[in-house]
Enzyme design. Structure first.
Site, PDB file in Angstrom:
ATOM      1  CG  ASP A 176      -1.906   1.156   1.221  1.00 18.46           C
ATOM      2  OD1 ASP A 176      -2.083   1.786   0.162  1.00 18.46           O
ATOM      3  OD2 ASP A 176      -2.495   1.427   2.277  1.00 18.46           O
ATOM      4  CG  ASP A 192      -3.985   4.007  -2.529  1.00 21.50           C
ATOM      5  OD1 ASP A 192      -3.177   3.186  -2.053  1.00 21.50           O
ATOM      6  OD2 ASP A 192      -5.080   4.247  -2.003  1.00 21.50           O
TER       7      ASP A 192
END
Length: 290
Positions: free
Chosen positions: A85, A280
């Site tokens: 992430d 992201d």
């Protein structure tokens, strides 16, 4: 790289902080016997010449809808599947400390040693907004992180050995900080996972910690295949720079990897302007605010 690979991102990591709150770990953890004796840490022959780490990525956008990498953590090392992430800093594992509330996981929950990160450690302070860092329990660093899909993890920060293969041919096991998450709530995009690999721009991210120990340069990149799978790369010594298209990351966007404002074009015509674009890897799809 070959045509089947799409280079999505190669960015220089800078520092940032996220707003996290405290949680109580209490006496359930304190006083546990260490799984890794202190003497064992001295046997880690760590080279300080910067190299790189390559982690194979498994998964796809469809039909799985998620990606994961495998990291071997602990002493002795055990494998864990982590969601990579770039939108968050903290790496954490579902933790048997014991676990108050955990979700289904591919492997047995992580068993922590007693190497707690203290509250006054700079890594702990980086997990809180300025002025919000309080040390009700100075012997430990409590955290709580929430994600855009409504999921969350609450726990305490510990240090443990991360067993990594570097591209210079050396296997090393640096001790890095991670979250021992003993209370998790699944979000709307939930899928069984052992934890999250935080690759954001803050001090607590794994890449930042490796760079602070002189093991890699502060660069993270990833390549994903249209057929699924790919690689995550920590460090900068793997590329033919003439074949990489670079986009500057303005320092104004201190909390995320972002090339700045963008335009969205429909059928050759501009549909939206001044969009704040964020990279992201924890999100499977490109989303627009309505």
């Amino acid at each position: 790289m070959a045509g089947k690979w799409l280079l999505l991102m190669l960015v220089l990591v800078m520092g940032w902080s996220v707003t996290l709150t405290s949680a109580s770990f209490g006496d359930r953890y304190r006083g546990r016997k260490a799984f890794l004796p202190v003497e064992a840490t001295s046997s880690l022959a760590i080279s300080r010449a910067p190299s790189s780490v390559v982690l194979p990525v498994h998964g796809n956008v469809y039909p799985i809808g998620s990606y994961n990498v495998t990291l071997n953590i602990g002493q002795p090392p055990k494998p864990y599947f982590l969601d990579p992430d770039t939108g968050s800093d903290l790496t954490w594992l579902q933790c048997d400390a014991p676990c108050v509330r955990c979700t289904e996981a591919p492997h047995p929950y992580y068993r922590p040693n007693n190497d707690l990160v203290v509250c006054r450690d700079p890594l702990c302070a980086s997990l809180h907004a300025p002025g919000a860092h309080k040390c009700d329990n100075p012997e430990q660093c409590d955290y709580e992180v929430e994600y855009a899909d409504g999921g969350s993890s609450l726990g305490v920060l510990v240090r443990d050995a991360f067993h990594l293969n570097f591209t210079n041919g050396i296997q090393q096991a640096p001790h890095l900080a991670l979250g021992c998450g003993y209370d998790q709530l699944p979000g709307s995009s939930y899928h069984p996972i052992d934890g999250v690999l935080g690759l954001g721009k803050g001090k607590s991210s794994i890449v930042s910690q490796l760079a602070s120990q002189g093991l890699v340069r502060n660069v993270v990149g990833h390549c994903l295949s249209s057929r699924g799978g790919g690689f995550f790369i920590f460090g900068d010594d793997l590329y033919d720079y003439s074949r990489v298209v670079w986009s500057p990351m303005p320092p104004d966007y201190s909390k995320h990897y972002s090339p700045g404002s963008a335009e969205l074009i429909f059928d050759g015509k501009t549909g939206m302007r001044n969009l704040h674009l964020v990279f992201d890897s924890g999100s499977s799809y490109t989303c627009l605010n309505s």
